[in-house]
Design a protein around this motif. Structure first.
Motif, short mmCIF file in Angstrom:
data_model
loop_
_atom_site.label_atom_id
_atom_site.label_comp_id
_atom_site.label_asym_id
_atom_site.label_seq_id
_atom_site.Cartn_x
_atom_site.Cartn_y
_atom_site.Cartn_z
N ILE A 1 -10.84 -40.15 -13.94
CA ILE A 1 -11.95 -39.44 -14.58
C ILE A 1 -12.31 -40.25 -15.83
CG2 ILE A 1 -12.67 -37.30 -15.70
CD1 ILE A 1 -10.55 -35.87 -13.95
N GLN A 2 -13.57 -40.64 -15.95
CA GLN A 2 -13.95 -41.58 -17.00
C GLN A 2 -14.05 -40.94 -18.40
OE1 GLN A 2 -13.97 -44.83 -16.86
NE2 GLN A 2 -13.32 -44.66 -14.73
N ASP A 3 -14.25 -39.64 -18.48
CA ASP A 3 -14.25 -38.97 -19.78
C ASP A 3 -12.82 -38.72 -20.24
OD1 ASP A 3 -15.93 -37.25 -21.85
OD2 ASP A 3 -14.19 -36.05 -21.26
N SER A 4 -12.49 -39.19 -21.45
CA SER A 4 -11.12 -39.12 -21.94
C SER A 4 -10.59 -37.69 -22.01
CB SER A 4 -11.06 -39.76 -23.34
OG SER A 4 -9.77 -39.63 -23.89
N ALA A 5 -11.37 -36.79 -22.61
CA ALA A 5 -10.93 -35.40 -22.76
C ALA A 5 -10.75 -34.72 -21.41
CB ALA A 5 -11.92 -34.62 -23.62
N GLU A 6 -11.68 -34.98 -20.49
CA GLU A 6 -11.60 -34.37 -19.16
C GLU A 6 -10.41 -34.93 -18.38
OE1 GLU A 6 -15.28 -34.67 -17.09
OE2 GLU A 6 -16.41 -33.58 -18.62
N GLN A 7 -10.15 -36.23 -18.53
CA GLN A 7 -9.01 -36.84 -17.84
C GLN A 7 -7.71 -36.22 -18.30
OE1 GLN A 7 -8.34 -40.04 -15.37
NE2 GLN A 7 -7.29 -38.09 -15.30
N PHE A 8 -7.56 -36.05 -19.61
CA PHE A 8 -6.33 -35.46 -20.13
C PHE A 8 -6.20 -34.01 -19.70
CE2 PHE A 8 -3.77 -33.14 -23.17
CZ PHE A 8 -2.61 -33.90 -23.16
N LYS A 9 -7.27 -33.25 -19.82
CA LYS A 9 -7.23 -31.83 -19.45
C LYS A 9 -6.85 -31.65 -17.99
CE LYS A 9 -10.12 -27.64 -19.76
NZ LYS A 9 -10.20 -27.23 -18.34
N ALA A 10 -7.45 -32.44 -17.12
CA ALA A 10 -7.16 -32.33 -15.69
C ALA A 10 -5.71 -32.71 -15.39
CB ALA A 10 -8.12 -33.22 -14.89
N THR A 11 -5.23 -33.76 -16.04
CA THR A 11 -3.85 -34.19 -15.84
C THR A 11 -2.87 -33.14 -16.33
OG1 THR A 11 -4.48 -36.53 -16.09
CG2 THR A 11 -2.15 -35.99 -16.40
N ALA A 12 -3.09 -32.65 -17.54
CA ALA A 12 -2.18 -31.67 -18.14
C ALA A 12 -2.13 -30.38 -17.33
CB ALA A 12 -2.59 -31.39 -19.58
N GLU A 13 -3.29 -29.90 -16.93
CA GLU A 13 -3.33 -28.64 -16.18
C GLU A 13 -2.67 -28.77 -14.82
OE1 GLU A 13 -7.43 -27.46 -16.07
OE2 GLU A 13 -7.39 -26.62 -18.10
N ALA A 14 -2.94 -29.89 -14.13
CA ALA A 14 -2.39 -30.07 -12.78
C ALA A 14 -0.88 -30.28 -12.82
CB ALA A 14 -3.07 -31.24 -12.09
N ASP A 15 -0.40 -31.05 -13.80
CA ASP A 15 1.03 -31.32 -13.87
C ASP A 15 1.81 -30.07 -14.25
OD1 ASP A 15 3.03 -33.17 -13.39
OD2 ASP A 15 3.01 -34.02 -15.40
N LEU A 16 1.24 -29.24 -15.10
CA LEU A 16 1.89 -27.99 -15.47
C LEU A 16 1.94 -27.05 -14.28
CD1 LEU A 16 3.15 -26.32 -17.79
CD2 LEU A 16 0.86 -25.43 -18.25
N SER A 17 0.84 -26.97 -13.56
CA SER A 17 0.76 -26.06 -12.41
C SER A 17 1.66 -26.50 -11.26
CB SER A 17 -0.69 -25.98 -11.93
OG SER A 17 -0.79 -25.22 -10.75
N LYS A 18 1.64 -27.79 -10.94
CA LYS A 18 2.37 -28.29 -9.77
C LYS A 18 3.84 -28.62 -10.06
CE LYS A 18 -1.73 -30.33 -7.59
NZ LYS A 18 -2.35 -31.59 -7.06
N ASN A 19 4.09 -29.13 -11.26
CA ASN A 19 5.41 -29.68 -11.54
C ASN A 19 6.12 -29.06 -12.74
OD1 ASN A 19 5.03 -31.70 -9.43
ND2 ASN A 19 3.66 -32.74 -10.85
N LYS A 20 5.45 -28.11 -13.41
CA LYS A 20 6.02 -27.43 -14.58
C LYS A 20 6.36 -28.42 -15.70
CE LYS A 20 7.81 -23.54 -11.89
NZ LYS A 20 6.59 -22.75 -12.17
N ILE A 21 5.47 -29.41 -15.87
CA ILE A 21 5.59 -30.38 -16.95
C ILE A 21 4.46 -30.14 -17.94
CG2 ILE A 21 5.59 -32.81 -17.61
CD1 ILE A 21 8.07 -32.00 -16.01
N LYS A 22 4.80 -29.91 -19.19
CA LYS A 22 3.84 -29.67 -20.26
C LYS A 22 3.48 -30.99 -20.95
CE LYS A 22 1.79 -27.50 -23.81
NZ LYS A 22 0.51 -26.76 -23.71
#
Length: 323
Positions: free
Chosen positions: A115-136
């Motif tokens: 994802i080319q937008d920095s804020a969107e890339q981080f948000k998507a990564t953080a949300e998905a990793d927390l949901s799938k892998n329980k990593i904050k």
């Protein structure tokens, strides 16, 4: 992500600095527990890091900072590459380490397009990793330590290359000039050479690709004997020190790599003050700051432990009692 010293003498100094940093705890010991606050009193954290300069530096920053806020720290920085650190985090061998949003998105979450937008890339990564892998993910830093290809400036002018697309064209006209030095991890990652080759439609002959340690990639690219092009990290202080030219990723293949602290959800829920303690420091870590800190290690030969402690103290993050 990568960093390197000035030619042979400083290469030795940087290597020595990294070796010392892996075992040295003196800098951390100099920070008195609770000197910046007691938000983490009673907590114990095992802190890991990857094995290149910037990530070791970030790990040492966490070691000093968390100890200054009352936590007991076990320093396991310089643990290895991405995979060993992530596995250690998931298994509970370590409690936290710094990783990068692009790495999380491509490597851990198995997405193929950044994802080319920095804020969107981080948000998507953080949300998905927390949901799938329980990593904050706690962050992100402003710094974007993305991959790039670099070449010594005089050779860039000779070959007329300014972009990665120019390298792809050069493969068609002067294939012998496209020699590449890279790290082992870059040779296999989806956000490394395999993906880059596909995105730009270029297949560099295997005998023209050399796998080297991080620091050696920089010095060999500067010499121009083993390779004309080298894989670099954009926040590496050695780019400017060696006078290298970074080629534009004109097809925007490489993801955005904002650094952040990764911690298991259960650990974060037990110690939510981690975010309060870390975020002010995270906000200060932009590209220019990280380049300067990295250069102190890779160009000047200082120890990451010492550089990180001095920077934290200078910025007022260690409290009045910090040594």
């Amino acid at each position: 992500m990568r960093f390197r010293p000035l030619r042979t003498t400083l290469t030795f100094l940087a290597a020595a600095a990294l070796t010392l940093s892996a075992s040295a705890c003196g800098g951390a010991d100099a920070v008195e527990t609770g000197s910046a606050g007691n938000e983490l009193a009673g907590a114990k954290f095992v802190v890991g890091s990857k094995d290149f300069t910037e990530n070791i530096m970030l790990g040492k920053i966490a070691v000093h900072l968390l100890k200054a806020h009352g936590a007991e720290i076990v320093d396991k920085t310089n643990l290895g590459g991405t995979v060993p650190n992530r596995k250690a985090l998931e298994s509970g061998e370590i409690d936290l380490y710094w990783d990068y949003s692009g790495t999380g998105w491509i490597e851990f979450l198995k997405n193929t397009k950044p994802i080319q937008d920095s804020a969107e890339q981080f948000k998507a990564t953080a949300e998905a990793d927390l949901s799938k892998n329980k990593i904050k993910w706690i962050g992100p830093t402003p710094l974007n330590n993305t991959y790039a290809l670099a070449i010594r400036s005089e050779k860039a002018q000779e070959l007329g290359v300014k972009t990665v697309s120019d390298v792809a064209e050069l493969l068609k006209t002067k294939p012998q000039e496209v020699t590449l030095c890279i790290e082992t991890e870059f040779s296999t990652r989806d956000d490394g050479l395999p993906g880059l080759s596909k995105a730009y439609g270029m297949e560099i002959p295997k005998n023209q690709v050399k796998l080297l340690d991080t620091g050696v990639v920089y010095t060999e690219t500067d010499k121009g004997q083993t390779c004309n092009f080298g894989e670099v990290f954009t926040t590496d202080g050695r780019i400017a020190a060696l006078g290298l030219t970074v080629l534009e990723d004109d097809k925007k293949f490489f993801p955005i790599y904002n650094a952040a602290v990764t911690v298991r959800q259960e650990t974060f829920e037990k110690y939510p003050a981690l975010e309060k303690v870390l975020q002010p420091v995270i906000a200060k870590l932009d590209d220019a700051t990280m380049q300067q800190l990295n250069a102190q290690v890779d160009v000047e030969g200082m120890e990451p432990d010492k550089v990180s402690a001095e920077w934290l103290k200078k910025e007022g993050f260690l409290g009045s009692d910090a040594a």
